[in-house]
Design an enzyme around this catalytic site. Structure first.
Site, PDB file in Angstrom:
ATOM      1  N   ARG A  37     -30.191  39.238 -31.721  1.00  0.00           N
ATOM      2  CA  ARG A  37     -30.595  38.444 -30.560  1.00  0.00           C
ATOM      3  C   ARG A  37     -31.791  39.176 -29.958  1.00  0.00           C
ATOM      4  O   ARG A  37     -31.815  40.400 -29.923  1.00  0.00           O
ATOM      5  CB  ARG A  37     -29.431  38.313 -29.591  1.00  0.00           C
ATOM      6  CG  ARG A  37     -28.292  37.527 -30.256  1.00  0.00           C
ATOM      7  CD  ARG A  37     -27.217  37.087 -29.292  1.00  0.00           C
ATOM      8  NE  ARG A  37     -26.351  36.103 -29.951  1.00  0.00           N
ATOM      9  CZ  ARG A  37     -25.147  36.371 -30.470  1.00  0.00           C
ATOM     10  NH1 ARG A  37     -24.659  37.592 -30.414  1.00  0.00           N
ATOM     11  NH2 ARG A  37     -24.437  35.419 -31.045  1.00  0.00           N
ATOM     12  N   ASP A  58     -28.754  26.831 -31.410  1.00  0.00           N
ATOM     13  CA  ASP A  58     -29.708  26.123 -30.542  1.00  0.00           C
ATOM     14  C   ASP A  58     -30.656  27.066 -29.805  1.00  0.00           C
ATOM     15  O   ASP A  58     -31.813  26.704 -29.552  1.00  0.00           O
ATOM     16  CB  ASP A  58     -28.992  25.155 -29.598  1.00  0.00           C
ATOM     17  CG  ASP A  58     -27.916  25.817 -28.769  1.00  0.00           C
ATOM     18  OD1 ASP A  58     -27.680  27.029 -28.940  1.00  0.00           O
ATOM     19  OD2 ASP A  58     -27.310  25.126 -27.938  1.00  0.00           O
ATOM     20  N   ARG A 107     -17.137  29.569 -29.154  1.00  0.00           N
ATOM     21  CA  ARG A 107     -17.828  29.725 -27.861  1.00  0.00           C
ATOM     22  C   ARG A 107     -17.303  28.673 -26.891  1.00  0.00           C
ATOM     23  O   ARG A 107     -16.163  28.767 -26.465  1.00  0.00           O
ATOM     24  CB  ARG A 107     -19.346  29.624 -28.045  1.00  0.00           C
ATOM     25  CG  ARG A 107     -20.102  30.206 -26.861  1.00  0.00           C
ATOM     26  CD  ARG A 107     -21.583  30.287 -27.096  1.00  0.00           C
ATOM     27  NE  ARG A 107     -21.948  31.384 -27.989  1.00  0.00           N
ATOM     28  CZ  ARG A 107     -23.163  31.534 -28.509  1.00  0.00           C
ATOM     29  NH1 ARG A 107     -24.095  30.662 -28.260  1.00  0.00           N
ATOM     30  NH2 ARG A 107     -23.422  32.566 -29.271  1.00  0.00           N
ATOM     31  N   THR A 144     -24.381  28.202 -37.743  1.00  0.00           N
ATOM     32  CA  THR A 144     -23.409  28.722 -36.759  1.00  0.00           C
ATOM     33  C   THR A 144     -22.026  28.203 -37.126  1.00  0.00           C
ATOM     34  O   THR A 144     -21.887  27.052 -37.544  1.00  0.00           O
ATOM     35  CB  THR A 144     -23.747  28.296 -35.310  1.00  0.00           C
ATOM     36  OG1 THR A 144     -22.600  28.562 -34.487  1.00  0.00           O
ATOM     37  CG2 THR A 144     -24.096  26.820 -35.187  1.00  0.00           C
ATOM     38  N   ASP A 173     -21.657  23.510 -32.978  1.00  0.00           N
ATOM     39  CA  ASP A 173     -22.000  23.018 -31.628  1.00  0.00           C
ATOM     40  C   ASP A 173     -23.475  22.629 -31.517  1.00  0.00           C
ATOM     41  O   ASP A 173     -24.058  22.723 -30.445  1.00  0.00           O
ATOM     42  CB  ASP A 173     -21.645  24.083 -30.578  1.00  0.00           C
ATOM     43  CG  ASP A 173     -22.420  25.372 -30.777  1.00  0.00           C
ATOM     44  OD1 ASP A 173     -23.034  25.559 -31.845  1.00  0.00           O
ATOM     45  OD2 ASP A 173     -22.418  26.205 -29.851  1.00  0.00           O
ATOM     46  N   ASP A 211     -19.779  27.505 -35.090  1.00  0.00           N
ATOM     47  CA  ASP A 211     -19.200  26.717 -33.988  1.00  0.00           C
ATOM     48  C   ASP A 211     -19.348  25.203 -34.145  1.00  0.00           C
ATOM     49  O   ASP A 211     -18.665  24.447 -33.466  1.00  0.00           O
ATOM     50  CB  ASP A 211     -19.861  27.107 -32.657  1.00  0.00           C
ATOM     51  CG  ASP A 211     -19.650  28.564 -32.305  1.00  0.00           C
ATOM     52  OD1 ASP A 211     -18.804  29.204 -32.949  1.00  0.00           O
ATOM     53  OD2 ASP A 211     -20.341  29.050 -31.391  1.00  0.00           O
ATOM     54  N   GLY A 254     -25.849  34.525 -33.920  1.00  0.00           N
ATOM     55  CA  GLY A 254     -24.635  34.937 -34.636  1.00  0.00           C
ATOM     56  C   GLY A 254     -24.722  34.572 -36.109  1.00  0.00           C
ATOM     57  O   GLY A 254     -25.198  33.488 -36.448  1.00  0.00           O
TER      58      GLY A 254
HETATM   59  P1  ADP Z   1     -28.002  30.958 -31.281  1.00  0.00           P
HETATM   60  O1  ADP Z   1     -29.314  30.707 -31.961  1.00  0.00           O
HETATM   61  O2  ADP Z   1     -26.881  31.224 -32.248  1.00  0.00           O
HETATM   62  O3  ADP Z   1     -27.670  29.936 -30.238  1.00  0.00           O
HETATM   63  P2  ADP Z   1     -28.742  32.785 -29.233  1.00  0.00           P
HETATM   64  O4  ADP Z   1     -28.519  31.831 -28.128  1.00  0.00           O
HETATM   65  O5  ADP Z   1     -28.285  34.182 -29.069  1.00  0.00           O
HETATM   66  O6  ADP Z   1     -28.087  32.346 -30.585  1.00  0.00           O
HETATM   67  O7  ADP Z   1     -30.302  32.766 -29.544  1.00  0.00           O
HETATM   68  C1  ADP Z   1     -30.819  33.549 -30.573  1.00  0.00           C
HETATM   69  C2  ADP Z   1     -32.188  33.991 -30.188  1.00  0.00           C
HETATM   70  O8  ADP Z   1     -33.030  32.853 -30.009  1.00  0.00           O
HETATM   71  C3  ADP Z   1     -32.289  34.734 -28.865  1.00  0.00           C
HETATM   72  O9  ADP Z   1     -31.967  36.081 -28.976  1.00  0.00           O
HETATM   73  C4  ADP Z   1     -33.736  34.550 -28.512  1.00  0.00           C
HETATM   74  O10 ADP Z   1     -34.541  35.420 -29.290  1.00  0.00           O
HETATM   75  C5  ADP Z   1     -33.998  33.130 -28.996  1.00  0.00           C
HETATM   76  N1  ADP Z   1     -33.827  32.199 -27.866  1.00  0.00           N
HETATM   77  C6  ADP Z   1     -32.702  31.867 -27.254  1.00  0.00           C
HETATM   78  N2  ADP Z   1     -32.902  31.028 -26.232  1.00  0.00           N
HETATM   79  C7  ADP Z   1     -34.229  30.809 -26.205  1.00  0.00           C
HETATM   80  C8  ADP Z   1     -35.081  30.031 -25.373  1.00  0.00           C
HETATM   81  N3  ADP Z   1     -34.592  29.298 -24.370  1.00  0.00           N
HETATM   82  N4  ADP Z   1     -36.396  30.059 -25.639  1.00  0.00           N
HETATM   83  C9  ADP Z   1     -36.888  30.776 -26.656  1.00  0.00           C
HETATM   84  N5  ADP Z   1     -36.126  31.531 -27.476  1.00  0.00           N
HETATM   85  C10 ADP Z   1     -34.825  31.573 -27.243  1.00  0.00           C
HETATM   86  O1  F6P Z   2     -21.664  31.409 -32.035  1.00  0.00           O
HETATM   87  C1  F6P Z   2     -20.813  32.020 -32.956  1.00  0.00           C
HETATM   88  C2  F6P Z   2     -19.828  32.920 -32.249  1.00  0.00           C
HETATM   89  O2  F6P Z   2     -19.012  33.540 -33.215  1.00  0.00           O
HETATM   90  C3  F6P Z   2     -18.979  32.231 -31.185  1.00  0.00           C
HETATM   91  O3  F6P Z   2     -17.914  31.488 -31.741  1.00  0.00           O
HETATM   92  C4  F6P Z   2     -18.552  33.406 -30.360  1.00  0.00           C
HETATM   93  O4  F6P Z   2     -18.270  33.006 -29.040  1.00  0.00           O
HETATM   94  C5  F6P Z   2     -19.752  34.302 -30.405  1.00  0.00           C
HETATM   95  O5  F6P Z   2     -20.509  33.928 -31.536  1.00  0.00           O
HETATM   96  C6  F6P Z   2     -19.438  35.770 -30.488  1.00  0.00           C
HETATM   97  O6  F6P Z   2     -20.625  36.455 -30.471  1.00  0.00           O
HETATM   98  P1  F6P Z   2     -20.757  38.025 -30.776  1.00  0.00           P
HETATM   99  O7  F6P Z   2     -20.997  38.166 -32.245  1.00  0.00           O
HETATM  100  O8  F6P Z   2     -21.943  38.435 -29.987  1.00  0.00           O
HETATM  101  O9  F6P Z   2     -19.484  38.679 -30.385  1.00  0.00           O
END
Ligand code: ADP
Ligand code: F6P
Length: 320
Positions: A73, A104, A172, A126, A130, A128, A12
């Protein structure tokens, strides 16, 4: 020592990501490194969608929300097969370091890529807040200020109609935005996953306050709790006070970053380049005791973040 590095934004978006990309780019160029911007996070890494960066590539972006590198993503990057493809692309592009700005999930990908031999540095981006190993994430401050301004407006109409507004904020599964914003707007309650709550008590306190002349109410709900509309209906049924729901949504993710987010992003970006210049990877940059620091990526991800219990207490003990 890194001679050519990449930078990408992933997951995000968050206000301040542009400031981080700017700092990474300028700091690296000034140290004689080459920099490539990778578009749409790991999606662009896998497809080789890159742009050569110079100092002018990042002109005029420090004040802009969103991410000019775009973000995405990338499910493919969750598997080691995808990460190996990313590694091959890094080799093809001649990258000997990568800065990943995201949450994360993005850091897990950065850890996997580091394990294959590409030093990666994660910057927490982010709204959040978090991420376990940092007190503050890039975008958090801006999102809270946006939510605060929006709720100040909601208060005007809530007051005029003697109503209760139940406002859902993002986060989230995290209630950091909710608690801070609730204090800042003078809300009567914040409902989060981290703290137990009792709607009967909130309703009781509202009715007591009404007796002493209070005519309107604000309740902030963290999105992870869910059922914001049910909470509003219950409050209405229990108090008889007309209630409305507002879901603030993605407005919280946009807009010009605050000073705090711009400075934090710049400091973190600079720190990432200092690490990569020394050939150090597999680290997350964070804020600890108000200072920028770095920590082993896996160690940082394994940490547990304390919730702001004391601040929640401030809210509940000053709300009525
Ligand atoms: P954020 O980084 O904000 O937590 P996501 O959880 O959507 O957002 O993760 C972003 C991208 O990071 C994912 O689309 C994927 O490409 C990569 N990713 C997420 N989880 C993993 C994982 N467990 N191992 C490797 N890459 C990951
Ligand atoms: O992680 C940032 C965030 O805006 C969260 O607060 C929310 O739950 C989520 O992303 C929304 O994601 P999307 O942009 O996929 O709707």
């Amino acid at each position: 020592m890194a001679r050519k590095i990449g930078v990408l934004t992933s997951g995000g978006d968050a206000p301040g990501m542009n400031a981080a990309v700017r700092a990474v780019t300028r700091a690296a160029l000034q140290r004689g490194m080459e920099v490539v911007g990778i578009r749409r996070g790991y999606v662009g890494l896998l497809s080789g969608d890159v742009v050569e960066m110079n100092a002018r590539s990042v002109s005029g972006i420090i004040q802009r929300g969103g991410t000019f590198l775009y973000t995405a993503r990338c499910p493919e990057f969750r598997d080691m097969e995808g990460v190996k493809k990313g590694y091959e692309m890094c080799k093809k592009l001649g990258l000997d370091g990568l800065v990943v700005i995201g949450g994360d999930g993005s850091f897990r990908g950065a850890g996997d890529l580091s394990s294959l031999g590409i030093p990666c540095i994660g910057l927490p981006g982010t709204i959040d807040n978090d991420i376990q190993c940092t007190e503050y994430t890039i975008g958090y401050d801006t999102a809270m200020n946006t939510a605060m301004e929006m709720i100040d407006k909601i208060r005007d109409t809530t007051q005029s109609h003697d109503r209760c507004s139940v406002i859902e904020v993002m986060g989230r599964n995290a209630g950091f935005i909710a608690v801070n914003v609730a204090i800042a707007v003078g809300a009567e309650a914040a409902i989060t996953l981290e703290e137990p709550y009792d709607l009967n008590k909130i309703a009781h306190d509202m009715l007591q306050a009404k007796k002493s002349g209070k005519s309107h109410f604000l309740i902030v709900v963290a999105e992870g709790v869910g059922q914001t509309d049910v909470i509003a209906k219950n409050i209405k049924d229990m108090t008889g006070i007309d209630s409305r729901v507002t879901i603030l949504g993605h407005v919280q993710r946009g807009g010009s970053p605050t000073l705090r987010d711009r400075v934090l992003a710049s400091e973190m970006g600079y720190h990432a380049v200092e690490l990569l210049e020394q050939g150090i990877g597999n680290r997350i940059v964070g804020l600890k005791d108000g200072k920028v620091y770095d920590i082993d990526l896996q160690e940082g991800l394994a940490m547990k973040k304390d919730f702001i219990h004391k601040r929640y207490e401030v809210l509940t003990k000053t709300a009525f």
